[in-house]
Design an enzyme around this catalytic site. Structure first.
Site, PDB file in Angstrom:
ATOM      1  N   PHE A 153      -8.675   7.810   8.762  1.00 26.41           N
ATOM      2  CA  PHE A 153      -8.539   8.313   7.387  1.00 26.41           C
ATOM      3  C   PHE A 153      -9.741   7.815   6.596  1.00 26.41           C
ATOM      4  O   PHE A 153     -10.578   7.065   7.093  1.00 26.41           O
ATOM      5  CB  PHE A 153      -7.217   7.838   6.757  1.00 26.41           C
ATOM      6  CG  PHE A 153      -6.996   6.342   6.826  1.00 26.41           C
ATOM      7  CD1 PHE A 153      -7.445   5.508   5.816  1.00 26.41           C
ATOM      8  CD2 PHE A 153      -6.344   5.770   7.914  1.00 26.41           C
ATOM      9  CE1 PHE A 153      -7.259   4.130   5.874  1.00 26.41           C
ATOM     10  CE2 PHE A 153      -6.155   4.393   7.990  1.00 26.41           C
ATOM     11  CZ  PHE A 153      -6.609   3.580   6.960  1.00 26.41           C
ATOM     12  N   ASP A 198      -7.724  -5.230   0.387  1.00 32.24           N
ATOM     13  CA  ASP A 198      -8.685  -4.405  -0.330  1.00 32.24           C
ATOM     14  C   ASP A 198      -9.816  -4.202   0.652  1.00 32.24           C
ATOM     15  O   ASP A 198     -10.284  -5.151   1.282  1.00 32.24           O
ATOM     16  CB  ASP A 198      -9.187  -5.056  -1.619  1.00 32.24           C
ATOM     17  CG  ASP A 198      -9.910  -4.023  -2.487  1.00 32.24           C
ATOM     18  OD1 ASP A 198      -9.441  -2.869  -2.551  1.00 32.24           O
ATOM     19  OD2 ASP A 198     -10.944  -4.349  -3.076  1.00 32.24           O
ATOM     20  N   GLU A 245      -0.187   5.514   4.160  1.00 35.41           N
ATOM     21  CA  GLU A 245       0.597   5.469   5.400  1.00 35.41           C
ATOM     22  C   GLU A 245      -0.257   5.130   6.620  1.00 35.41           C
ATOM     23  O   GLU A 245       0.219   4.539   7.584  1.00 35.41           O
ATOM     24  CB  GLU A 245       1.330   6.801   5.621  1.00 35.41           C
ATOM     25  CG  GLU A 245       2.451   7.069   4.610  1.00 35.41           C
ATOM     26  CD  GLU A 245       3.477   5.933   4.502  1.00 35.41           C
ATOM     27  OE1 GLU A 245       3.990   5.484   5.544  1.00 35.41           O
ATOM     28  OE2 GLU A 245       3.750   5.483   3.376  1.00 35.41           O
ATOM     29  N   THR A 297       0.841  -1.194   0.000  1.00 37.42           N
ATOM     30  CA  THR A 297       0.000   0.000   0.000  1.00 37.42           C
ATOM     31  C   THR A 297       0.877   1.245   0.000  1.00 37.42           C
ATOM     32  O   THR A 297       2.019   1.212   0.447  1.00 37.42           O
ATOM     33  CB  THR A 297      -0.946   0.022   1.223  1.00 37.42           C
ATOM     34  OG1 THR A 297      -1.841   1.125   1.083  1.00 37.42           O
ATOM     35  CG2 THR A 297      -0.185   0.202   2.526  1.00 37.42           C
ATOM     36  N   HIS A 298       0.310   2.328  -0.513  1.00 38.11           N
ATOM     37  CA  HIS A 298       0.977   3.634  -0.435  1.00 38.11           C
ATOM     38  C   HIS A 298       0.284   4.470   0.649  1.00 38.11           C
ATOM     39  O   HIS A 298       0.632   5.626   0.860  1.00 38.11           O
ATOM     40  CB  HIS A 298       0.895   4.357  -1.782  1.00 38.11           C
ATOM     41  CG  HIS A 298       1.687   3.673  -2.867  1.00 38.11           C
ATOM     42  ND1 HIS A 298       3.065   3.670  -2.895  1.00 38.11           N
ATOM     43  CD2 HIS A 298       1.289   2.961  -3.945  1.00 38.11           C
ATOM     44  CE1 HIS A 298       3.473   2.974  -3.956  1.00 38.11           C
ATOM     45  NE2 HIS A 298       2.418   2.535  -4.602  1.00 38.11           N
TER      46      HIS A 298
END
Length: 199
Positions: free
Chosen positions: A154, A71, A12, A9-10
């Site tokens: 998030f 996912d 954070e 994943t990108h």
């Protein structure tokens, strides 16, 4: 023996959650950024499972190491389980989440609490260099609130309200969220499967 695992994943925020849960001497978890990998994978699966497996496999083939991918998304019953697998792309891939959240609140304007049921779903897939794949699934049930609340978390956290705790997932500490979250549950199950698999 310590096993190196790349978490594909990108995001954070996700990396922080994963490292916290897989905090064990047996595993050393790195994000794509920490592993210097800039590759992207097209998530064109119809299910969370298909997307997680595809990501884990493609990054494993690139790196030759154990890769874990997830996912996840938000299913809203009133919207026929939308945004679902399209959660990250809902309203456009580059649309900030505060706008996506606002869009959903608008779509549910005037809808009573008992019809605002929703869940976060997370599927984790781990791909091994020998071709084996493990998957786990976790969910958390809640409702879509009437306004965005909280600065933690998030994504859709500010609008996802958990009635038992009387707060949104964005109003929880990371420890509280990990204890009940969809990703937390899927990761705990994956941790157990990994211990069995790597015996």
């Amino acid at each position: 023996m310590r096993y190196n695992i790349i978490f594909a994943t990108h995001n954070e925020g996700k990396v922080k959650e994963v490292k916290m849960i897989l905090n064990d001497k047996k595993f050393a978890v790195k994000s794509l950024k920490e592993a210097n990998i800039n590759q992207e994978v097209v998530e064109d699966g119809k299910t969370f499972e298909e997307n997680a497996i595809k990501k884990a496999k493609e990054f494993m083939e690139t790196t030759g190491t154990i890769v874990m991918a997830d996912d996840s998304g938000l299913e809203i019953d009133y919207l026929n389980k939308k945004p679902g697998v399209y959660s990250a792309r809902y309203g456009g891939e580059d649309t900030p989440y505060h706008i996506k959240n606002q869009m959903i609140l608008e779509e549910l304007k005037g809808i009573p609490e008992d019809k605002r049921t929703a869940r976060f779903v997370s599927v984790i897939a781990t791909a091994f260099p020998n071709g084996d794949i493990l998957t786990t699934r976790g969910t958390i049930e809640g409702i879509i609130g009437f306004e965005a609340k909280g600065n933690g978390g998030f994504g859709y956290d500010p609008i996802f309200y958990v009635p038992e705790l009387e707060r949104t997932t964005a109003e929880m500490t990371l420890e509280q969220k990990n204890a009940i979250s969809h990703r937390g549950k899927a990761l705990e199950k994956m941790k157990e499967k990994l211990f069995d698999y790597l015996k």
